[in-house]
Design a protein around this motif. Structure first.
Motif, PDB file in Angstrom:
ATOM      1  N   TYR A  24       0.833  -1.201   0.000  1.00  0.00           N
ATOM      2  CA  TYR A  24       0.000   0.000   0.000  1.00  0.00           C
ATOM      3  C   TYR A  24       0.871   1.256   0.000  1.00  0.00           C
ATOM      4  CZ  TYR A  24      -3.961   3.040   1.244  1.00  0.00           C
ATOM      5  OH  TYR A  24      -4.924   4.019   1.265  1.00  0.00           O
ATOM      6  N   ALA A  25       1.945   1.244   0.777  1.00  0.00           N
ATOM      7  CA  ALA A  25       2.855   2.392   0.810  1.00  0.00           C
ATOM      8  C   ALA A  25       3.467   2.643  -0.567  1.00  0.00           C
ATOM      9  CB  ALA A  25       3.957   2.167   1.849  1.00  0.00           C
ATOM     10  N   ALA A  26       3.849   1.577  -1.255  1.00  0.00           N
ATOM     11  CA  ALA A  26       4.428   1.718  -2.596  1.00  0.00           C
ATOM     12  C   ALA A  26       3.406   2.319  -3.561  1.00  0.00           C
ATOM     13  CB  ALA A  26       4.911   0.365  -3.104  1.00  0.00           C
ATOM     14  N   ALA A  27       2.175   1.842  -3.489  1.00  0.00           N
ATOM     15  CA  ALA A  27       1.126   2.340  -4.378  1.00  0.00           C
ATOM     16  C   ALA A  27       0.814   3.808  -4.080  1.00  0.00           C
ATOM     17  CB  ALA A  27      -0.129   1.490  -4.241  1.00  0.00           C
ATOM     18  N   LEU A  28       0.732   4.164  -2.808  1.00  0.00           N
ATOM     19  CA  LEU A  28       0.479   5.560  -2.447  1.00  0.00           C
ATOM     20  C   LEU A  28       1.618   6.455  -2.908  1.00  0.00           C
ATOM     21  CD1 LEU A  28      -0.954   5.130   1.160  1.00  0.00           C
ATOM     22  CD2 LEU A  28      -2.216   5.916  -0.855  1.00  0.00           C
ATOM     23  N   GLY A  29       2.846   5.999  -2.716  1.00  0.00           N
ATOM     24  CA  GLY A  29       4.001   6.782  -3.137  1.00  0.00           C
ATOM     25  C   GLY A  29       4.014   7.026  -4.626  1.00  0.00           C
ATOM     26  N   THR A  33      -0.226  10.189  -3.096  1.00  0.00           N
ATOM     27  CA  THR A  33      -1.289  10.354  -2.106  1.00  0.00           C
ATOM     28  C   THR A  33      -0.826   9.813  -0.758  1.00  0.00           C
ATOM     29  OG1 THR A  33      -2.268   8.245  -2.775  1.00  0.00           O
ATOM     30  CG2 THR A  33      -3.150  10.219  -3.810  1.00  0.00           C
ATOM     31  N   THR A  34      -1.596  10.117   0.274  1.00  0.00           N
ATOM     32  CA  THR A  34      -1.242   9.676   1.620  1.00  0.00           C
ATOM     33  C   THR A  34      -2.436   9.018   2.288  1.00  0.00           C
ATOM     34  OG1 THR A  34      -1.852  11.806   2.574  1.00  0.00           O
ATOM     35  CG2 THR A  34       0.448  11.517   1.946  1.00  0.00           C
ATOM     36  N   ASP A  35      -2.150   8.263   3.332  1.00  0.00           N
ATOM     37  CA  ASP A  35      -3.185   7.648   4.153  1.00  0.00           C
ATOM     38  C   ASP A  35      -2.553   7.287   5.490  1.00  0.00           C
ATOM     39  OD1 ASP A  35      -5.628   6.619   4.971  1.00  0.00           O
ATOM     40  OD2 ASP A  35      -5.636   4.950   3.557  1.00  0.00           O
ATOM     41  N   ILE A  36      -3.402   7.125   6.488  1.00  0.00           N
ATOM     42  CA  ILE A  36      -2.966   6.657   7.807  1.00  0.00           C
ATOM     43  C   ILE A  36      -3.527   5.263   8.005  1.00  0.00           C
ATOM     44  CG2 ILE A  36      -3.142   7.016  10.299  1.00  0.00           C
ATOM     45  CD1 ILE A  36      -3.428  10.038   9.675  1.00  0.00           C
ATOM     46  N   VAL A  37      -2.682   4.337   8.437  1.00  0.00           N
ATOM     47  CA  VAL A  37      -3.071   2.951   8.651  1.00  0.00           C
ATOM     48  C   VAL A  37      -2.804   2.577  10.096  1.00  0.00           C
ATOM     49  CG1 VAL A  37      -2.570   0.561   7.984  1.00  0.00           C
ATOM     50  CG2 VAL A  37      -2.536   2.360   6.254  1.00  0.00           C
ATOM     51  N   ALA A  50      -2.601  -0.618  18.778  1.00  0.00           N
ATOM     52  CA  ALA A  50      -2.483  -0.273  17.362  1.00  0.00           C
ATOM     53  C   ALA A  50      -1.545   0.923  17.225  1.00  0.00           C
ATOM     54  CB  ALA A  50      -3.846   0.054  16.772  1.00  0.00           C
ATOM     55  N   ALA A  51      -0.657   0.839  16.260  1.00  0.00           N
ATOM     56  CA  ALA A  51       0.222   1.961  15.944  1.00  0.00           C
ATOM     57  C   ALA A  51      -0.293   2.596  14.663  1.00  0.00           C
ATOM     58  CB  ALA A  51       1.652   1.471  15.740  1.00  0.00           C
ATOM     59  N   GLU A  52      -0.415   3.913  14.671  1.00  0.00           N
ATOM     60  CA  GLU A  52      -0.845   4.614  13.463  1.00  0.00           C
ATOM     61  C   GLU A  52       0.384   5.000  12.653  1.00  0.00           C
ATOM     62  OE1 GLU A  52      -5.040   6.679  14.544  1.00  0.00           O
ATOM     63  OE2 GLU A  52      -3.232   7.811  15.070  1.00  0.00           O
ATOM     64  N   GLU A  81      -8.537  -5.217   3.438  1.00  0.00           N
ATOM     65  CA  GLU A  81      -8.811  -3.796   3.247  1.00  0.00           C
ATOM     66  C   GLU A  81      -7.607  -3.087   2.636  1.00  0.00           C
ATOM     67  OE1 GLU A  81     -10.517   0.056   3.291  1.00  0.00           O
ATOM     68  OE2 GLU A  81     -11.338  -1.966   3.152  1.00  0.00           O
ATOM     69  N   LEU A  82      -6.402  -3.414   3.104  1.00  0.00           N
ATOM     70  CA  LEU A  82      -5.203  -2.792   2.539  1.00  0.00           C
ATOM     71  C   LEU A  82      -5.007  -3.207   1.089  1.00  0.00           C
ATOM     72  CD1 LEU A  82      -2.762  -2.998   5.561  1.00  0.00           C
ATOM     73  CD2 LEU A  82      -3.837  -0.946   4.615  1.00  0.00           C
ATOM     74  N   ARG A  83      -5.290  -4.448   0.774  1.00  0.00           N
ATOM     75  CA  ARG A  83      -5.200  -4.893  -0.622  1.00  0.00           C
ATOM     76  C   ARG A  83      -6.220  -4.163  -1.482  1.00  0.00           C
ATOM     77  NH1 ARG A  83      -4.225 -11.274   0.606  1.00  0.00           N
ATOM     78  NH2 ARG A  83      -1.977 -11.082   0.908  1.00  0.00           N
ATOM     79  N   ARG A  84      -7.427  -3.961  -0.955  1.00  0.00           N
ATOM     80  CA  ARG A  84      -8.453  -3.242  -1.694  1.00  0.00           C
ATOM     81  C   ARG A  84      -8.002  -1.806  -1.955  1.00  0.00           C
ATOM     82  NH1 ARG A  84     -11.825   0.558  -1.214  1.00  0.00           N
ATOM     83  NH2 ARG A  84     -11.473   0.911   0.996  1.00  0.00           N
ATOM     84  N   ARG A  85      -7.470  -1.151  -0.913  1.00  0.00           N
ATOM     85  CA  ARG A  85      -7.002   0.225  -1.057  1.00  0.00           C
ATOM     86  C   ARG A  85      -5.844   0.307  -2.049  1.00  0.00           C
ATOM     87  NH1 ARG A  85      -6.547   2.756   5.054  1.00  0.00           N
ATOM     88  NH2 ARG A  85      -8.595   2.123   5.804  1.00  0.00           N
ATOM     89  N   THR A  86      -4.953  -0.679  -1.989  1.00  0.00           N
ATOM     90  CA  THR A  86      -3.811  -0.710  -2.904  1.00  0.00           C
ATOM     91  C   THR A  86      -4.293  -0.798  -4.347  1.00  0.00           C
ATOM     92  OG1 THR A  86      -2.428  -1.773  -1.225  1.00  0.00           O
ATOM     93  CG2 THR A  86      -1.689  -1.962  -3.512  1.00  0.00           C
ATOM     94  N   ALA A  87      -5.227  -1.691  -4.600  1.00  0.00           N
ATOM     95  CA  ALA A  87      -5.771  -1.837  -5.947  1.00  0.00           C
ATOM     96  C   ALA A  87      -6.522  -0.576  -6.366  1.00  0.00           C
ATOM     97  CB  ALA A  87      -6.685  -3.053  -6.019  1.00  0.00           C
TER      98      ALA A  87
END
Length: 118
Positions: A24-29, A33-37, A50-52, A81-87
């Motif tokens: 997901y980080a690679a796809a956002l980069g 775009t950015t996101d908090i996980v 949980a660590a943000e 969910e992360l895979r969905r966001r990545t796609a």
């Protein structure tokens, strides 16, 4: 278990979670775009927390092996969910590439080849 290394900090979590965060980080980069996980981990006493983690174009994260632990966090819903966001951000090609155990030729190439010039 794997560590997500973020700056000078490490977050220990499950293998599938760490690999999904990396993809997901690679796809956002790539998309600027950015996101908090929220990444499941444990505190110094072993209590689940949980660590943000902020992911985006300026994020420099890596994943490295961590000691095995019987209490390895597994969160299939988070991984999905992360895979969905990545796609969703067009990074489907990173999903297999982030998996250190993937033997797919495209995954190996993404892990070893430098990025193509734009």
């Amino acid at each position: 278990m794997k560590y997500i290394v973020y700056g000078e900090n490490k977050v220990m979590t499950g293998d599938a979670i760490a690999e999904a965060v990396l993809a997901y980080a690679a796809a956002l980069g790539e998309n600027g775009t950015t996101d908090i996980v929220e990444v499941p981990t444990s505190d110094e006493s072993g209590v689940g927390v949980a660590a943000e983690v902020l992911l985006g174009p300026a994020s420099q994260i890596m994943v490295e092996p961590a000691p095995d632990d019987e209490l390895e966090p597994e969160d299939e819903d988070l991984v999905n969910e992360l895979r969905r966001r990545t796609a969703e951000v067009g990074g489907g090609r990173f999903i297999d590439a982030a998996s250190s155990h993937s033997d797919e030729p495209a995954a190996k190439r993404l892990r070893t080849d430098p990025p193509a010039p734009h």
